[in-house]
Design a protein around this motif. Sequence first.
Motif, short mmCIF file in Angstrom:
data_model
loop_
_atom_site.label_atom_id
_atom_site.label_comp_id
_atom_site.label_asym_id
_atom_site.label_seq_id
_atom_site.Cartn_x
_atom_site.Cartn_y
_atom_site.Cartn_z
N GLY A 127 -3.11 -0.09 4.14
CA GLY A 127 -3.40 1.13 3.39
C GLY A 127 -3.02 1.10 1.93
N ARG A 128 -2.26 0.09 1.54
CA ARG A 128 -1.91 -0.05 0.13
C ARG A 128 -1.39 -1.47 -0.09
NH1 ARG A 128 3.76 3.43 -0.49
NH2 ARG A 128 5.02 2.04 0.81
N THR A 129 -1.13 -1.81 -1.34
CA THR A 129 -0.58 -3.13 -1.66
C THR A 129 0.82 -3.25 -1.06
OG1 THR A 129 -1.82 -3.20 -3.72
CG2 THR A 129 0.05 -4.69 -3.52
N PHE A 130 1.00 -4.22 -0.19
CA PHE A 130 2.25 -4.37 0.57
C PHE A 130 3.37 -4.97 -0.27
CE2 PHE A 130 4.76 -4.90 4.32
CZ PHE A 130 5.34 -6.16 4.27
N SER A 131 3.02 -5.91 -1.12
CA SER A 131 4.02 -6.78 -1.73
C SER A 131 4.86 -6.16 -2.83
CB SER A 131 3.33 -8.03 -2.28
OG SER A 131 2.37 -7.66 -3.26
N ILE A 132 4.65 -4.90 -3.16
CA ILE A 132 5.43 -4.29 -4.23
C ILE A 132 6.38 -3.22 -3.71
CG2 ILE A 132 3.66 -4.78 -5.95
CD1 ILE A 132 2.81 -1.87 -5.83
N TYR A 133 6.53 -3.14 -2.40
CA TYR A 133 7.38 -2.11 -1.80
C TYR A 133 8.48 -2.71 -0.95
CZ TYR A 133 3.61 1.06 -3.08
OH TYR A 133 2.67 1.78 -3.79
N VAL A 134 9.67 -2.13 -1.07
CA VAL A 134 10.73 -2.39 -0.10
C VAL A 134 10.23 -1.99 1.29
CG1 VAL A 134 12.97 -1.48 0.68
CG2 VAL A 134 12.65 -2.13 -1.72
N MET A 135 10.72 -2.70 2.29
CA MET A 135 10.44 -2.34 3.67
C MET A 135 11.76 -2.25 4.43
SD MET A 135 7.20 -1.89 4.12
CE MET A 135 7.10 -1.92 5.91
N GLY A 136 11.78 -1.39 5.44
CA GLY A 136 13.01 -1.22 6.20
C GLY A 136 12.76 -1.04 7.68
N TRP A 137 13.85 -1.20 8.41
CA TRP A 137 13.86 -0.92 9.84
C TRP A 137 14.94 0.12 10.13
CZ3 TRP A 137 10.43 -2.56 13.44
CH2 TRP A 137 9.64 -3.67 13.14
N TYR A 138 14.61 1.07 10.99
CA TYR A 138 15.54 2.07 11.48
C TYR A 138 15.50 2.03 13.01
CZ TYR A 138 16.38 4.51 7.03
OH TYR A 138 16.79 4.85 5.77
N SER A 174 13.88 -6.37 0.00
CA SER A 174 13.24 -6.09 -1.27
C SER A 174 11.77 -6.51 -1.25
CB SER A 174 13.97 -6.82 -2.39
OG SER A 174 13.93 -8.23 -2.17
N TRP A 175 11.04 -6.06 -2.26
CA TRP A 175 9.60 -6.32 -2.31
C TRP A 175 9.27 -7.80 -2.30
CZ3 TRP A 175 7.82 -8.93 -6.62
CH2 TRP A 175 8.73 -9.02 -7.69
N ASN A 176 10.13 -8.62 -2.90
CA ASN A 176 9.86 -10.06 -2.96
C ASN A 176 10.62 -10.85 -1.90
OD1 ASN A 176 12.45 -9.90 -3.95
ND2 ASN A 176 11.94 -10.66 -5.99
N GLY A 177 11.37 -10.16 -1.05
CA GLY A 177 12.09 -10.82 0.03
C GLY A 177 13.40 -11.46 -0.36
N ARG A 178 13.80 -11.36 -1.61
CA ARG A 178 14.99 -12.07 -2.07
C ARG A 178 16.28 -11.32 -1.77
NH1 ARG A 178 12.62 -13.78 -8.05
NH2 ARG A 178 11.01 -15.21 -7.28
N THR A 179 16.19 -10.05 -1.54
CA THR A 179 17.40 -9.25 -1.29
C THR A 179 17.25 -8.54 0.05
OG1 THR A 179 17.68 -8.87 -3.65
CG2 THR A 179 18.91 -7.44 -2.16
N THR A 180 18.28 -8.65 0.86
CA THR A 180 18.31 -7.96 2.13
C THR A 180 19.58 -7.12 2.25
OG1 THR A 180 19.33 -9.89 3.19
CG2 THR A 180 16.94 -9.68 3.34
#
Length: 123
Positions: free
Chosen positions: A25-36, A51-57
């Motif tokens: 539904g939108r550009t994925f790679s510029i957004y943080v993603m999370g799990w709850y 983080s959006w680039n995967g470098r920070t968790t």
Amino acid sequence: VQLQASGGGLVQAGGSLRLSCAASGRTFSIYVMGWYRQGPGKDREFVAGISWNGRTTYYADSVKGRFTISRDNAKNTVYLQMNSLKPEDTAVYFCAAPRSSYTPVTQTEYHYWGQGTQVTVSS
């Protein structure tokens, strides 16, 4: 934004599961993603963010060292590898995404939620 989580199931204590969440539904790679997750009779709680680039968790203390969040921006998918599972990890697990792009992973407010996938850990 659509988030589709999968990979839940029943596992014995000490076992492993890998959850996936496909986003669209939108550009994925510029957004943080999370799990709850939300356990029986409990409030929804944060588990992990990336983080959006995967470098920070970023992880909740309760899962640090056992769970690993990762993402594949080419596949618009975020993962949660869960090892050394405990009965207290039993919950419905939700993937989540924020409204704003490029947010700091530790300060992200989530607005979009997947439908959840059940994880049950037997003792």
